[in-house]
Design a protein around this motif. Structure first.
Motif, PDB file in Angstrom:
ATOM      1  N   HIS A  91       4.554   1.090  27.566  1.00 52.37           N
ATOM      2  CA  HIS A  91       3.725  -0.121  27.586  1.00 52.37           C
ATOM      3  C   HIS A  91       2.297   0.188  28.023  1.00 52.37           C
ATOM      4  O   HIS A  91       1.596  -0.687  28.511  1.00 52.37           O
ATOM      5  CB  HIS A  91       4.332  -1.221  28.461  1.00 52.37           C
ATOM      6  N   ARG A  92       1.866   1.435  27.850  1.00 51.78           N
ATOM      7  CA  ARG A  92       0.501   1.856  28.163  1.00 51.78           C
ATOM      8  C   ARG A  92      -0.253   2.043  26.859  1.00 51.78           C
ATOM      9  O   ARG A  92       0.337   2.398  25.846  1.00 51.78           O
ATOM     10  CB  ARG A  92       0.488   3.161  28.949  1.00 51.78           C
ATOM     11  N   PHE A  93      -1.569   1.832  26.903  1.00 47.20           N
ATOM     12  CA  PHE A  93      -2.335   1.975  25.676  1.00 47.20           C
ATOM     13  C   PHE A  93      -2.339   3.430  25.216  1.00 47.20           C
ATOM     14  O   PHE A  93      -2.257   4.352  26.011  1.00 47.20           O
ATOM     15  CB  PHE A  93      -3.748   1.416  25.828  1.00 47.20           C
ATOM     16  N   VAL A  94      -2.399   3.591  23.913  1.00 49.07           N
ATOM     17  CA  VAL A  94      -2.370   4.907  23.276  1.00 49.07           C
ATOM     18  C   VAL A  94      -3.783   5.193  22.763  1.00 49.07           C
ATOM     19  O   VAL A  94      -4.419   4.320  22.176  1.00 49.07           O
ATOM     20  CB  VAL A  94      -1.367   4.910  22.098  1.00 49.07           C
ATOM     21  N   THR A  95      -4.259   6.428  22.981  1.00 47.34           N
ATOM     22  CA  THR A  95      -5.616   6.760  22.562  1.00 47.34           C
ATOM     23  C   THR A  95      -5.607   7.798  21.445  1.00 47.34           C
ATOM     24  O   THR A  95      -4.643   8.535  21.256  1.00 47.34           O
ATOM     25  CB  THR A  95      -6.441   7.327  23.734  1.00 47.34           C
ATOM     26  N   GLN A  96      -6.732   7.859  20.744  1.00 50.31           N
ATOM     27  CA  GLN A  96      -6.901   8.851  19.691  1.00 50.31           C
ATOM     28  C   GLN A  96      -6.988  10.250  20.298  1.00 50.31           C
ATOM     29  O   GLN A  96      -6.624  11.224  19.645  1.00 50.31           O
ATOM     30  CB  GLN A  96      -8.161   8.533  18.883  1.00 50.31           C
ATOM     31  N   ARG A  97      -7.422  10.350  21.544  1.00 51.32           N
ATOM     32  CA  ARG A  97      -7.430  11.660  22.217  1.00 51.32           C
ATOM     33  C   ARG A  97      -6.010  12.207  22.348  1.00 51.32           C
ATOM     34  O   ARG A  97      -5.783  13.396  22.222  1.00 51.32           O
ATOM     35  CB  ARG A  97      -8.059  11.553  23.609  1.00 51.32           C
ATOM     36  N   GLN A  98      -5.074  11.333  22.620  1.00 45.02           N
ATOM     37  CA  GLN A  98      -3.669  11.742  22.745  1.00 45.02           C
ATOM     38  C   GLN A  98      -3.032  11.975  21.385  1.00 45.02           C
ATOM     39  O   GLN A  98      -2.197  12.855  21.236  1.00 45.02           O
ATOM     40  CB  GLN A  98      -2.862  10.658  23.486  1.00 45.02           C
ATOM     41  N   HIS A  99      -3.372  11.142  20.418  1.00 41.44           N
ATOM     42  CA  HIS A  99      -2.757  11.167  19.087  1.00 41.44           C
ATOM     43  C   HIS A  99      -3.861  11.101  18.031  1.00 41.44           C
ATOM     44  O   HIS A  99      -4.239  10.015  17.579  1.00 41.44           O
ATOM     45  CB  HIS A  99      -1.794   9.991  18.924  1.00 41.44           C
ATOM     46  N   GLY A 100      -4.381  12.271  17.644  1.00 40.51           N
ATOM     47  CA  GLY A 100      -5.500  12.349  16.715  1.00 40.51           C
ATOM     48  C   GLY A 100      -5.256  11.679  15.377  1.00 40.51           C
ATOM     49  O   GLY A 100      -6.191  11.210  14.721  1.00 40.51           O
ATOM     50  N   LYS A 101      -3.986  11.585  14.961  1.00 41.41           N
ATOM     51  CA  LYS A 101      -3.682  10.978  13.663  1.00 41.41           C
ATOM     52  C   LYS A 101      -3.894   9.470  13.650  1.00 41.41           C
ATOM     53  O   LYS A 101      -3.818   8.846  12.600  1.00 41.41           O
ATOM     54  CB  LYS A 101      -2.256  11.326  13.233  1.00 41.41           C
ATOM     55  N   MET A 102      -4.198   8.887  14.805  1.00 42.00           N
ATOM     56  CA  MET A 102      -4.520   7.458  14.826  1.00 42.00           C
ATOM     57  C   MET A 102      -5.731   7.169  13.951  1.00 42.00           C
ATOM     58  O   MET A 102      -5.870   6.065  13.425  1.00 42.00           O
ATOM     59  CB  MET A 102      -4.797   6.980  16.254  1.00 42.00           C
ATOM     60  N   ALA A 103      -6.612   8.167  13.774  1.00 44.24           N
ATOM     61  CA  ALA A 103      -7.804   7.986  12.947  1.00 44.24           C
ATOM     62  C   ALA A 103      -7.438   7.709  11.488  1.00 44.24           C
ATOM     63  O   ALA A 103      -8.249   7.185  10.727  1.00 44.24           O
ATOM     64  CB  ALA A 103      -8.697   9.217  13.034  1.00 44.24           C
ATOM     65  N   LEU A 104      -6.205   8.053  11.102  1.00 46.77           N
ATOM     66  CA  LEU A 104      -5.752   7.838   9.728  1.00 46.77           C
ATOM     67  C   LEU A 104      -5.156   6.449   9.516  1.00 46.77           C
ATOM     68  O   LEU A 104      -4.862   6.066   8.389  1.00 46.77           O
ATOM     69  CB  LEU A 104      -4.720   8.902   9.342  1.00 46.77           C
ATOM     70  N   ILE A 105      -4.985   5.703  10.576  1.00 44.33           N
ATOM     71  CA  ILE A 105      -4.454   4.342  10.472  1.00 44.33           C
ATOM     72  C   ILE A 105      -5.597   3.439  10.016  1.00 44.33           C
ATOM     73  O   ILE A 105      -6.625   3.329  10.687  1.00 44.33           O
ATOM     74  CB  ILE A 105      -3.881   3.846  11.807  1.00 44.33           C
ATOM     75  N   THR A 106      -5.432   2.812   8.850  1.00 44.29           N
ATOM     76  CA  THR A 106      -6.477   1.945   8.319  1.00 44.29           C
ATOM     77  C   THR A 106      -6.182   0.488   8.644  1.00 44.29           C
ATOM     78  O   THR A 106      -5.025   0.085   8.771  1.00 44.29           O
ATOM     79  CB  THR A 106      -6.634   2.119   6.793  1.00 44.29           C
ATOM     80  N   VAL A 107      -7.241  -0.261   8.759  1.00 44.65           N
ATOM     81  CA  VAL A 107      -7.138  -1.659   9.141  1.00 44.65           C
ATOM     82  C   VAL A 107      -7.995  -2.485   8.188  1.00 44.65           C
ATOM     83  O   VAL A 107      -9.114  -2.104   7.862  1.00 44.65           O
ATOM     84  CB  VAL A 107      -7.641  -1.867  10.589  1.00 44.65           C
ATOM     85  N   GLN A 108      -7.446  -3.590   7.720  1.00 39.66           N
ATOM     86  CA  GLN A 108      -8.209  -4.573   6.957  1.00 39.66           C
ATOM     87  C   GLN A 108      -8.118  -5.892   7.700  1.00 39.66           C
ATOM     88  O   GLN A 108      -7.051  -6.255   8.204  1.00 39.66           O
ATOM     89  CB  GLN A 108      -7.646  -4.737   5.551  1.00 39.66           C
ATOM     90  N   LEU A 109      -9.219  -6.570   7.758  1.00 36.46           N
ATOM     91  CA  LEU A 109      -9.274  -7.848   8.454  1.00 36.46           C
ATOM     92  C   LEU A 109      -9.444  -8.937   7.425  1.00 36.46           C
ATOM     93  O   LEU A 109     -10.439  -8.981   6.715  1.00 36.46           O
ATOM     94  CB  LEU A 109     -10.455  -7.833   9.432  1.00 36.46           C
ATOM     95  N   ASP A 110      -8.438  -9.810   7.295  1.00 37.17           N
ATOM     96  CA  ASP A 110      -8.503 -10.927   6.358  1.00 37.17           C
ATOM     97  C   ASP A 110      -8.675 -12.194   7.187  1.00 37.17           C
ATOM     98  O   ASP A 110      -7.700 -12.771   7.673  1.00 37.17           O
ATOM     99  CB  ASP A 110      -7.227 -10.981   5.515  1.00 37.17           C
ATOM    100  N   GLN A 111      -9.930 -12.586   7.381  1.00 35.77           N
ATOM    101  CA  GLN A 111     -10.196 -13.734   8.246  1.00 35.77           C
ATOM    102  C   GLN A 111      -9.719 -15.042   7.634  1.00 35.77           C
ATOM    103  O   GLN A 111      -9.336 -15.950   8.356  1.00 35.77           O
ATOM    104  CB  GLN A 111     -11.674 -13.795   8.593  1.00 35.77           C
ATOM    105  N   ASN A 112      -9.719 -15.149   6.291  1.00 36.08           N
ATOM    106  CA  ASN A 112      -9.247 -16.381   5.655  1.00 36.08           C
ATOM    107  C   ASN A 112      -7.762 -16.586   5.903  1.00 36.08           C
ATOM    108  O   ASN A 112      -7.316 -17.692   6.166  1.00 36.08           O
ATOM    109  CB  ASN A 112      -9.534 -16.356   4.151  1.00 36.08           C
ATOM    110  N   ALA A 113      -6.983 -15.505   5.800  1.00 33.92           N
ATOM    111  CA  ALA A 113      -5.539 -15.605   6.015  1.00 33.92           C
ATOM    112  C   ALA A 113      -5.174 -15.411   7.485  1.00 33.92           C
ATOM    113  O   ALA A 113      -4.016 -15.507   7.848  1.00 33.92           O
ATOM    114  CB  ALA A 113      -4.806 -14.567   5.170  1.00 33.92           C
ATOM    115  N   ARG A 114      -6.187 -15.110   8.303  1.00 31.74           N
ATOM    116  CA  ARG A 114      -5.971 -14.846   9.735  1.00 31.74           C
ATOM    117  C   ARG A 114      -4.947 -13.739   9.932  1.00 31.74           C
ATOM    118  O   ARG A 114      -4.009 -13.872  10.690  1.00 31.74           O
ATOM    119  CB  ARG A 114      -5.585 -16.122  10.455  1.00 31.74           C
ATOM    120  N   GLN A 115      -5.161 -12.640   9.195  1.00 33.78           N
ATOM    121  CA  GLN A 115      -4.242 -11.508   9.262  1.00 33.78           C
ATOM    122  C   GLN A 115      -4.994 -10.207   9.477  1.00 33.78           C
ATOM    123  O   GLN A 115      -6.113 -10.036   9.008  1.00 33.78           O
ATOM    124  CB  GLN A 115      -3.436 -11.365   7.978  1.00 33.78           C
ATOM    125  N   LEU A 116      -4.345  -9.325  10.167  1.00 32.10           N
ATOM    126  CA  LEU A 116      -4.783  -7.956  10.320  1.00 32.10           C
ATOM    127  C   LEU A 116      -3.784  -7.125   9.532  1.00 32.10           C
ATOM    128  O   LEU A 116      -2.588  -7.177   9.791  1.00 32.10           O
ATOM    129  CB  LEU A 116      -4.738  -7.590  11.803  1.00 32.10           C
TER     130      LEU A 116
END
Length: 133
Positions: A91-116
């Protein structure tokens, strides 16, 4: 009323005094952070520095999203680093320093649908998360 201010707010909000103090501290830090960001932007403009690309990172440590403009809120750029990944067990936050592959996780923000929409290599389809914007 002779109760301390934080205790009165706690009584009205149904939160503990410690929660009220923590939320107050977070809000104060957010205001200081936003004012520092505005000062840095104004200083850069005064020196003739031009912003050539602007990205927001909705999930801290994951890939960013290029934006044409961003609103500055009390906590910084709108939708920038508003969410973070936490370990299922710790339950602790995970950082890119610990897990470099986090940089490969892509995010799209759809504000109309209120979805990430979150996608990671190896996942069959994006994970959609309803958010409150």
């Amino acid at each position: 009323n002779h109760l301390p201010y934080t205790q009165r707010i706690a009584n009205m909000s149904g939160r503990s005094s410690k929660e009220v103090l923590l939320l107050s501290a977070v809000a104060a830090v957010g205001l200081v952070g936003a004012s520092l960001l505005i000062k840095k932007i104004m200083d850069a403009q005064a020196r003739g520095i031009v912003i050539s690309q602007l990205n927001i990172f909705p999930i801290k440590g994951c890939a960013g999203i290029p934006v044409q403009r961003a609103r500055i809120t009390a906590t910084g750029l709108e939708n920038d680093r508003q969410w973070m990944l936490v370990g299922a067990d710790s339950h602790r936050f995970v950082t890119q320093r610990q897990h470099g592959k986090m940089a490969l996780i892509t995010v799209q923000l759809d504000q109309n649908a209120r979805q990430l929409l979150v996608n990671a290599p190896g996942c069959p389809r994006p994970c959609d998360i309803l958010i409150s914007i």
